[in-house]
Design a protein around this motif. Sequence first.
Motif, PDB file in Angstrom:
ATOM      1  N   PRO A  86       0.813  -1.217   0.000  1.00  0.00           N
ATOM      2  CA  PRO A  86       0.000   0.000   0.000  1.00  0.00           C
ATOM      3  C   PRO A  86       0.850   1.271   0.000  1.00  0.00           C
ATOM      4  N   VAL A  87       2.001   1.274   0.719  1.00  0.00           N
ATOM      5  CA  VAL A  87       2.857   2.448   0.742  1.00  0.00           C
ATOM      6  C   VAL A  87       3.476   2.676  -0.631  1.00  0.00           C
TER       7      VAL A  87
ATOM      8  N   THR B 121       0.220  11.135   5.592  1.00  0.00           N
ATOM      9  CA  THR B 121       0.482  11.499   4.196  1.00  0.00           C
ATOM     10  C   THR B 121       1.949  11.263   3.862  1.00  0.00           C
ATOM     11  N   LEU B 122       2.213  10.715   2.689  1.00  0.00           N
ATOM     12  CA  LEU B 122       3.596  10.506   2.263  1.00  0.00           C
ATOM     13  C   LEU B 122       4.177  11.832   1.789  1.00  0.00           C
TER      14      LEU B 122
ATOM     15  N   ARG C  50       2.001   2.029  -3.363  1.00  0.00           N
ATOM     16  CA  ARG C  50       0.954   2.686  -4.140  1.00  0.00           C
ATOM     17  C   ARG C  50       0.929   4.176  -3.827  1.00  0.00           C
ATOM     18  N   GLU C  51       1.079   4.519  -2.538  1.00  0.00           N
ATOM     19  CA  GLU C  51       1.126   5.927  -2.161  1.00  0.00           C
ATOM     20  C   GLU C  51       2.350   6.601  -2.757  1.00  0.00           C
TER      21      GLU C  51
ATOM     22  N   GLU D 242      10.430   6.192   4.764  1.00  0.00           N
ATOM     23  CA  GLU D 242       9.911   5.017   4.063  1.00  0.00           C
ATOM     24  C   GLU D 242      10.829   4.561   2.932  1.00  0.00           C
TER      25      GLU D 242
ATOM     26  N   THR E  57       6.811   9.710   6.337  1.00  0.00           N
ATOM     27  CA  THR E  57       5.479   9.958   6.879  1.00  0.00           C
ATOM     28  C   THR E  57       5.580  10.444   8.317  1.00  0.00           C
TER      29      THR E  57
ATOM     30  N   LYS F  23       1.606   7.578  -6.245  1.00  0.00           N
ATOM     31  CA  LYS F  23       0.794   8.797  -6.280  1.00  0.00           C
ATOM     32  C   LYS F  23       1.641  10.029  -5.968  1.00  0.00           C
ATOM     33  N   ALA F  24       2.563   9.869  -5.018  1.00  0.00           N
ATOM     34  CA  ALA F  24       3.362  11.009  -4.568  1.00  0.00           C
ATOM     35  C   ALA F  24       4.295  11.530  -5.638  1.00  0.00           C
TER      36      ALA F  24
END
Length: 455
Positions: A74-75, A164-165, A77-78, A115, A129, A81-82
């Motif tokens: 999941p991270v 939020t990343l 995936r973030e 991360e 994060t 997006k980031a």
Amino acid sequence: MTRNEEYQALLTELKHTPVELEGTVQKALARERASRRKRRAFGLSATGLAACFAGFVLLVNLSVPFARACGNIPVLRELAKAVAWSPSLSAAVENEYVQPMGQSQTVNGITATIEYVIVDQKQLNIFFTLSADGYDNLTAERPRYEPEQVCSTIGCDWNQPPGTLLNVTLDYGEGNVPDSFTMTFGVTTYVEPDRSAAPEASTTSYEDEMLEPVEEEKPDYLAEFTFTLEFDPQFTAKGEIVPVNQTFTLDGQSLTVTEVEVYPTHVRVNVSDDPANTAWLKGLEFYLENEDGERFKPISNGVSASGDPDSPANVSFRLESPYFADSQHLTLHVTGAEWLDKDLERVRVDLAHRTAERLPEGVIFQSAEKRDGGWVLTFRVKQRKENHTHQVWYSTFYDEEGNQYEANRRGTTTDGSGYFEEMLPLPDYQEDVVWLQPTYSRTTTEITPITIPIK
């Protein structure tokens, strides 16, 4: 347990492929086949069958332990997006060019976690994060580094909800990304002011406010964190210099593209000028194109150019990277330029009579108002793009004797007319004549592209 023992233990543990990683090896094999020609073109070493499993081996070697990376889909995936704003970083994530870090600390109920990093020889992108209960938002203040890093630092909007990343980018000029350093930052939160009561009427005009000194308040930290960051050499060594040495003429000025530096996170096009030129090069309009017609445009978010310490010229320009593209040939197309004429490095402005001897292209001297705290100047400027502004004046200015002063603010407004206004305050300045430093004098646009083969 040694790394080899850990590796064997993890192989046993992962006999059943996690659902999130199904097809990883097949995808790695496909990327390996697709990237062989690219690696030969840029002179990057290939390690045969081992490279097919690069994604798996990198996770084993760089994540402590590998199971954490497996659980962090999941991270990832973030992370995708980031970095959506950056084609180069997006390509890096898609190609698993990511070093998991997994460092976490908790202070005063706030947890900070480094991360991932995306790093190469010249640029470091840190993703982290901040998590805690009871806060609507958390902000990481500007980090400090030990030893101090000689680089440009670009941060994102860090005033974000917990979890939020976030990211910060360190862009190195002449030097390279080091093997390691420590990063220290404090964490604060922003509390929305109570707007229920009627606001007090201000007795200070906007112009007077712009002339006031900028007071930097020390933030009240909720927590402070220090992380030691270490970067794997197989990432920090990534980069290739491609000699070009092609000279071309643009608007009567002679320029030479000396070399192109190709990194996973960006490309640098290095340019030198002829001493006989009458103008300094300040900006380039250009793009790279491969044999398939794929274009790689200038960096739009981040460092777009770096200058020459001995002149006003910019000498290195940044593009999105074709590092992960399967390209055999690259061509540079130059479509325009921004110049600073050598006889316009300073502009004499008569404040008392509201006149200037010369002004940059598209700039109109609109007003000059003398106040107790200094002068406030307003210029009307033609937009280059709709709803976009650009900086006309540097913050440093001079009096007739050559004494140096600094402007502490700059303001811009747009009205949809195709122009914008730039307001320049001259704090504590009471003279009637000032010498300003323009960031440019003119542009060259709408030309037949100048084509330069790179490889």
